[in-house]
Design a protein around this motif. Structure first.
Motif, PDB file in Angstrom:
ATOM      1  N   CYS A 252       0.871  -1.171   0.000  1.00 54.73           N
ATOM      2  CA  CYS A 252       0.000   0.000   0.000  1.00 54.73           C
ATOM      3  C   CYS A 252       0.916   1.230   0.000  1.00 54.73           C
ATOM      4  O   CYS A 252       2.134   1.083  -0.062  1.00 54.73           O
ATOM      5  N   THR A 253       0.344   2.409   0.113  1.00 60.85           N
ATOM      6  CA  THR A 253       1.181   3.612   0.007  1.00 60.85           C
ATOM      7  C   THR A 253       2.087   3.814   1.231  1.00 60.85           C
ATOM      8  O   THR A 253       2.943   4.688   1.216  1.00 60.85           O
ATOM      9  N   GLU A 254       1.909   3.000   2.271  1.00 64.28           N
ATOM     10  CA  GLU A 254       2.821   3.078   3.422  1.00 64.28           C
ATOM     11  C   GLU A 254       4.182   2.438   3.097  1.00 64.28           C
ATOM     12  O   GLU A 254       5.160   2.664   3.802  1.00 64.28           O
ATOM     13  N   HIS A 255       4.205   1.565   2.087  1.00 64.20           N
ATOM     14  CA  HIS A 255       5.438   0.856   1.691  1.00 64.20           C
ATOM     15  C   HIS A 255       6.115   0.148   2.866  1.00 64.20           C
ATOM     16  O   HIS A 255       7.325   0.283   3.074  1.00 64.20           O
ATOM     17  N   ASN A 256       5.343  -0.563   3.652  1.00 60.81           N
ATOM     18  CA  ASN A 256       5.956  -1.279   4.776  1.00 60.81           C
ATOM     19  C   ASN A 256       5.623  -2.771   4.719  1.00 60.81           C
ATOM     20  O   ASN A 256       5.286  -3.384   5.729  1.00 60.81           O
ATOM     21  N   GLY A 257       5.707  -3.342   3.552  1.00 58.60           N
ATOM     22  CA  GLY A 257       5.379  -4.753   3.371  1.00 58.60           C
ATOM     23  C   GLY A 257       4.202  -4.885   2.425  1.00 58.60           C
ATOM     24  O   GLY A 257       3.542  -3.894   2.089  1.00 58.60           O
ATOM     25  N   LEU A 258       3.963  -6.115   1.982  1.00 63.39           N
ATOM     26  CA  LEU A 258       2.910  -6.356   0.985  1.00 63.39           C
ATOM     27  C   LEU A 258       1.708  -7.006   1.663  1.00 63.39           C
ATOM     28  O   LEU A 258       1.839  -8.074   2.277  1.00 63.39           O
ATOM     29  N   HIS A 259       0.538  -6.375   1.577  1.00 62.90           N
ATOM     30  CA  HIS A 259      -0.677  -6.953   2.169  1.00 62.90           C
ATOM     31  C   HIS A 259      -1.066  -8.221   1.414  1.00 62.90           C
ATOM     32  O   HIS A 259      -1.273  -8.175   0.198  1.00 62.90           O
ATOM     33  N   ILE A 260      -1.167  -9.312   2.155  1.00 69.28           N
ATOM     34  CA  ILE A 260      -1.621 -10.569   1.544  1.00 69.28           C
ATOM     35  C   ILE A 260      -3.145 -10.581   1.627  1.00 69.28           C
ATOM     36  O   ILE A 260      -3.695 -10.359   2.715  1.00 69.28           O
ATOM     37  N   TRP A 261      -3.823 -10.820   0.541  1.00 68.97           N
ATOM     38  CA  TRP A 261      -5.290 -10.789   0.559  1.00 68.97           C
ATOM     39  C   TRP A 261      -5.801 -12.052   1.252  1.00 68.97           C
ATOM     40  O   TRP A 261      -6.025 -13.088   0.649  1.00 68.97           O
ATOM     41  N   GLU A 262      -5.945 -11.904   2.585  1.00 72.68           N
ATOM     42  CA  GLU A 262      -6.204 -13.078   3.421  1.00 72.68           C
ATOM     43  C   GLU A 262      -7.626 -13.612   3.321  1.00 72.68           C
ATOM     44  O   GLU A 262      -7.920 -14.668   3.868  1.00 72.68           O
ATOM     45  N   ASP A 263      -8.514 -12.881   2.670  1.00 71.36           N
ATOM     46  CA  ASP A 263      -9.849 -13.460   2.464  1.00 71.36           C
ATOM     47  C   ASP A 263      -9.792 -14.539   1.376  1.00 71.36           C
ATOM     48  O   ASP A 263     -10.761 -15.272   1.195  1.00 71.36           O
ATOM     49  N   HIS A 264      -8.653 -14.635   0.669  1.00 76.76           N
ATOM     50  CA  HIS A 264      -8.496 -15.688  -0.347  1.00 76.76           C
ATOM     51  C   HIS A 264      -7.286 -16.587  -0.114  1.00 76.76           C
ATOM     52  O   HIS A 264      -7.240 -17.695  -0.651  1.00 76.76           O
ATOM     53  N   PHE A 265      -6.321 -16.100   0.665  1.00 79.32           N
ATOM     54  CA  PHE A 265      -5.101 -16.895   0.869  1.00 79.32           C
ATOM     55  C   PHE A 265      -4.753 -16.976   2.348  1.00 79.32           C
ATOM     56  O   PHE A 265      -4.718 -15.943   3.029  1.00 79.32           O
ATOM     57  N   LEU A 266      -4.494 -18.185   2.808  1.00 80.69           N
ATOM     58  CA  LEU A 266      -4.049 -18.387   4.186  1.00 80.69           C
ATOM     59  C   LEU A 266      -2.543 -18.612   4.129  1.00 80.69           C
ATOM     60  O   LEU A 266      -2.072 -19.484   3.398  1.00 80.69           O
ATOM     61  N   VAL A 267      -1.799 -17.813   4.905  1.00 77.77           N
ATOM     62  CA  VAL A 267      -0.348 -17.917   4.817  1.00 77.77           C
ATOM     63  C   VAL A 267       0.245 -18.476   6.106  1.00 77.77           C
ATOM     64  O   VAL A 267      -0.251 -18.216   7.195  1.00 77.77           O
ATOM     65  N   GLU A 268       1.282 -19.279   5.962  1.00 81.56           N
ATOM     66  CA  GLU A 268       2.071 -19.739   7.104  1.00 81.56           C
ATOM     67  C   GLU A 268       3.539 -19.504   6.739  1.00 81.56           C
ATOM     68  O   GLU A 268       3.887 -19.399   5.563  1.00 81.56           O
ATOM     69  N   THR A 269       4.403 -19.455   7.757  1.00 90.29           N
ATOM     70  CA  THR A 269       5.849 -19.369   7.503  1.00 90.29           C
ATOM     71  C   THR A 269       6.460 -20.610   8.134  1.00 90.29           C
ATOM     72  O   THR A 269       6.135 -20.941   9.273  1.00 90.29           O
ATOM     73  N   ILE A 270       7.344 -21.274   7.409  1.00 87.41           N
ATOM     74  CA  ILE A 270       7.970 -22.479   7.972  1.00 87.41           C
ATOM     75  C   ILE A 270       9.495 -22.405   7.876  1.00 87.41           C
ATOM     76  O   ILE A 270      10.040 -21.668   7.052  1.00 87.41           O
ATOM     77  N   ASP A 271      10.131 -23.214   8.707  1.00 82.68           N
ATOM     78  CA  ASP A 271      11.576 -23.382   8.596  1.00 82.68           C
ATOM     79  C   ASP A 271      11.801 -24.245   7.347  1.00 82.68           C
ATOM     80  O   ASP A 271      11.307 -25.378   7.280  1.00 82.68           O
ATOM     81  N   PRO A 272      12.525 -23.729   6.331  1.00 79.21           N
ATOM     82  CA  PRO A 272      12.651 -24.492   5.079  1.00 79.21           C
ATOM     83  C   PRO A 272      13.393 -25.811   5.249  1.00 79.21           C
ATOM     84  O   PRO A 272      13.246 -26.709   4.420  1.00 79.21           O
ATOM     85  N   ASN A 273      14.157 -25.957   6.315  1.00 80.06           N
ATOM     86  CA  ASN A 273      14.896 -27.213   6.495  1.00 80.06           C
ATOM     87  C   ASN A 273      14.084 -28.258   7.240  1.00 80.06           C
ATOM     88  O   ASN A 273      14.112 -29.434   6.894  1.00 80.06           O
ATOM     89  N   THR A 274      13.328 -27.842   8.265  1.00 83.91           N
ATOM     90  CA  THR A 274      12.623 -28.834   9.091  1.00 83.91           C
ATOM     91  C   THR A 274      11.131 -28.889   8.796  1.00 83.91           C
ATOM     92  O   THR A 274      10.463 -29.843   9.179  1.00 83.91           O
ATOM     93  N   GLY A 275      10.574 -27.858   8.174  1.00 81.73           N
ATOM     94  CA  GLY A 275       9.141 -27.811   7.917  1.00 81.73           C
ATOM     95  C   GLY A 275       8.347 -27.333   9.131  1.00 81.73           C
ATOM     96  O   GLY A 275       7.124 -27.223   9.072  1.00 81.73           O
ATOM     97  N   GLU A 276       9.042 -26.985  10.200  1.00 86.98           N
ATOM     98  CA  GLU A 276       8.364 -26.528  11.419  1.00 86.98           C
ATOM     99  C   GLU A 276       7.710 -25.166  11.178  1.00 86.98           C
ATOM    100  O   GLU A 276       8.307 -24.288  10.547  1.00 86.98           O
ATOM    101  N   VAL A 277       6.461 -24.999  11.692  1.00 83.00           N
ATOM    102  CA  VAL A 277       5.762 -23.722  11.512  1.00 83.00           C
ATOM    103  C   VAL A 277       6.355 -22.682  12.461  1.00 83.00           C
ATOM    104  O   VAL A 277       6.556 -22.955  13.645  1.00 83.00           O
ATOM    105  N   LEU A 278       6.639 -21.492  11.919  1.00 88.89           N
ATOM    106  CA  LEU A 278       7.289 -20.444  12.721  1.00 88.89           C
ATOM    107  C   LEU A 278       6.267 -19.386  13.136  1.00 88.89           C
ATOM    108  O   LEU A 278       5.285 -19.153  12.415  1.00 88.89           O
ATOM    109  N   PRO A 279       6.502 -18.726  14.267  1.00 89.44           N
ATOM    110  CA  PRO A 279       5.595 -17.640  14.660  1.00 89.44           C
ATOM    111  C   PRO A 279       5.753 -16.435  13.735  1.00 89.44           C
ATOM    112  O   PRO A 279       6.805 -16.268  13.105  1.00 89.44           O
ATOM    113  N   ALA A 280       4.716 -15.587  13.669  1.00 88.67           N
ATOM    114  CA  ALA A 280       4.803 -14.361  12.865  1.00 88.67           C
ATOM    115  C   ALA A 280       6.014 -13.578  13.351  1.00 88.67           C
ATOM    116  O   ALA A 280       6.356 -13.612  14.532  1.00 88.67           O
ATOM    117  N   GLY A 281       6.698 -12.921  12.434  1.00 82.30           N
ATOM    118  CA  GLY A 281       7.871 -12.128  12.826  1.00 82.30           C
ATOM    119  C   GLY A 281       9.171 -12.870  12.586  1.00 82.30           C
ATOM    120  O   GLY A 281      10.233 -12.265  12.602  1.00 82.30           O
TER     121      GLY A 281
END
Ligand code: DLL
Length: 437
Positions: A252-281
C-alpha cells in the motif's frame, strides 16, 4: 469502492472476523479437495487424516505440504478438481527443468483473480483516469494478462505492450501519456536507462506517477533508483502461477510490506529445512493455502520464497497481514565455499556504490577444488567519463562484500551495456559448477 479502498469492508475487517471467515472457507476447501481429487484424498490417507480432523485454523498443520514436484508429477491436469469443460483459461510458468507448472482457472477463479488484481491496483492508487502501460509478458506468463484484467475492471485505459521493442514502448508511453507502468523491476531499470540514452527525460517528457513491479526479487536500493530516475512511486507486487499469478499481495502507500489478501489466501511461515511452523515475525519460507480456488485447488503450498510476516494493523487501515519484501528463494540460495549467499545480498552491496549501474551478474565456477566466486558489474556512464580510481573502487566493493556476506569475490568492472539484458525475469546467477566435483 471509496477514495482509499476498493472493498473497505473486506480490507479493514477485524482480524478475529477475518480468521473466522478463513476457517469457514478452509473447512469447505478441504472437503472439496478430499472429495474431488485423488491427489488430496491419497495425501490425507497417507497422513492418517480426514477433513473431520480439521477443527481449528491451526489444525491445518496436520495436512501435508504440497510441493512443486507434486504439480510436475500430475502434469498437465491431474490435480484439476472440476470437470475439464469448467476450465476457462490456462497459464503456465516456464521453470527451468521438467514439466511446466500449470495454472488452470475455472470461471469463478477468473472472477476472483480479476477482483484481486483490481483491488491490488486500486490499493496503489490506480484509478479509472489512468493510462496503464503493461510491459509484463502476455501469453502463458500470468503477468501481462493478470494486470490487464485488473486495470480493465477498474476501467483504466490499457496499453498491452508486452515485452520487447523498448524504443517503441518509450515512444508510446510518451505520446499516450502513460501514468502507470507495470513490468519487472529489471525491465523498469532497462527502460529508464534506454530513455536517458534516447534523450527522453522521464521526469519531464512523461506523465508517469506509479510503477507496479514484481515477478522477481528486487531491493530497496533498486526501488530508490527507479523512483528517482522515473520520478514515480514504485510498488512491490507478488504472486505465483500456482495460486493465481500476481494478485496474492501488494504494497500500500505506506510501503511497509505487501498486504496478503487473506480473504483468499491463508499464509504460514515455515523453517525451510525442518518444515516446522514459525511464529509471525520470524523469517522463513512462505506456505500458502488458496481458500477459494476451484479449478486447481492448492493446500499448504511450499513457495520456496523467503520472507517475514507482520500481523500488526497497518497505518493504511488495512488489517490483512503483510509479508516483507521477498529476500530470495530457498532454492536460489547459493552455497559458495560453504557460505550461504542470497543474490539479493550481493545486489544490496553493489547498489550502495553510486559509481555502479544496476546490471550485474554473479558467476560461480569450480575449475579445481575450490569455488571461484566472481561478480561482473557495469559502471555508470558518468563513472566512465570521470577519473575514478577503478582499482580503489574494486577494493572498496570487495571489502564491503566481505563485511556483508563473509566472502571476497573477484570483481570485474565492465562498460555500461556489456551485461546481456532480459525482457522477462532477470538472470543474475551463472553457476557453472554443476557436474564438477
Ligand atoms: O511471477 C507472477 C507475477 C507476475 C508476480 C507479475 C508479480 C508480477 P511465476 O512466474 O509463477 O509468477 O513466478 C513466481 O516469482 O514464487 C517468486 O519466487 C517470484 N516473485 C514473484 N513476485 C515477486 C516479488 C509470477 N514481488 C515466483 N518479489 C515466486 C520477489 C517474486 N519475488
Amino acid at each position: 469502492m471509496n477514495e482509499t479502498y476498493w472493498n473497505e469492508k473486506i480490507e479493514t475487517m477485524p482480524r478475529e472476523e477475518l480468521r473466522k471467515h478463513q476457517f469457514r472457507l478452509l473447512k469447505e476447501k478441504i472437503k472439496f479437495c478430499y472429495e474431488k481429487t485423488a491427489f488430496y484424498r491419497n495425501k490425507f490417507k497417507k497422513a492418517g487424516i480426514t477433513p473431520e480432523n480439521i477443527k481449528t485454523l491451526e489444525d491445518i498443520q496436520k495436512i501435508p505440504f504440497t510441493v512443486k514436484n507434486d504439480l510436475r508429477d500430475n502434469y498437465p491436469l491431474g490435480m484439476v478438481a472440476v470437470n475439464l469443460d469448467e476450465i476457462v483459461e490456462i497459464h503456465a510458468s516456464s521453470g527451468t527443468t521438467g514439466n511446466p507448472i500449470i495454472g488452470a482457472y475455472s470461471k469463478s477463479d477468473m472472477e476472483v483473480w480479476q477482483e484481486l488484481m483490481a483491488r491490488s491496483l486500486y490499493t496503489t492508487g490506480v484509478r479509472r483516469q489512468d493510462v496503464t502501460h503493461i510491459a509484463y509478458g502476455y501469453g502463458l506468463f500470468t503477468g501481462g494478462l493478470g494486470f490487464h484484467y485488473g486495470a480493465q475492471k477498474i476501467g483504466a485505459a490499457i496499453i498491452p505492450a508486452g515485452g520487447g521493442m523498448t524504443q517503441r514502448q518509450i515512444k508510446l508511453m510518451k505520446d499516450l501519456g502513460t501514468t502507470v507502468l507495470c513490468c519487472t523491476p529489471s525491465f523498469a531499470v532497462y527502460l529508464a536507462e534506454t530513455m536517458i540514452k534516447e534523450g527522453v527525460n522521464p521526469r519531464k517528457d512523461l506523465k508517469l506517477r506509479i510503477g507496479l513491479f514484481g515477478a522477481e526479487p528486487w531491493s530497496e536500493r533498486i526501488r530508490e533508483r527507479i523512483e528517482s530516475e522515473l520520478g514515480i512511486d514504485a510498488f512491490d507486487v507478488y504472486g505465483l502461477t500456482e495460486l493465481c499469478g500476481p494478485g496474492v499481495s501488494i504494497e500500500c502507500t505506506e510501503h511497509n510490506g505487501l498486504h496478503i489478501w487473506e480473504d483468499h489466501f491463508l499464509v504460514e511461515t515455515i523453517d525451510p529445512n525442518t518444515g516446522e511452523v514459525l511464529p509471525a515475525g520470524e523469517e522463513g519460507e512462505l506456505v500458502f493455502t488458496a481458500l477459494t480456488k476451484t479449478g486447481l485447488p492448492i493446500l499448504r503450498y511450499r513457495t520456496r520464497d523467503i520472507s517475514v510476516i507482520d500481523k500488526e494493523k497497518c497505518a493504511c487501515g488495512r488489517t490483512h497481514c503483510r509479508m516483507m519484501r521477498v529476500r530470495g528463494r530457498s532454492d536460489d540460495m547459493l552455497i559458495i565455499r560453504g557460505v550461504n549467499v542470497f543474490p539479493s545480498q550481493v545486489e544490496y552491496v553493489l547498489l550502495g556504490f553510486p559509481e555502479l549501474a544496476s546490471q550485474y551478474q554473479i558467476v560461480i565456477d569450480r575449475p579445481e577444488a575450490l569455488d571461484v566466486f566472481s561478480i561482473k558489474v557495469e559502471l555508470t556512464e558518468k563513472t566512465l567519463q570521470t577519473q575514478v580510481d577503478l582499482t580503489a573502487l574494486k577494493s572498496k566493493i570487495i571489502e564491503k562484500m566481505h563485511n556483508v556476506i563473509g566472502l571476497s569475490p573477484i570483481i570485474e568492472l565492465v562498460k555500461p551495456g556489456e551485461i546481456p539484458r532480459t525482457e522477462g525475469k532477470a538472470k543474475r546467477v551463472l553457476d557453472l559448477r554443476s557436474g564438477k566435483i
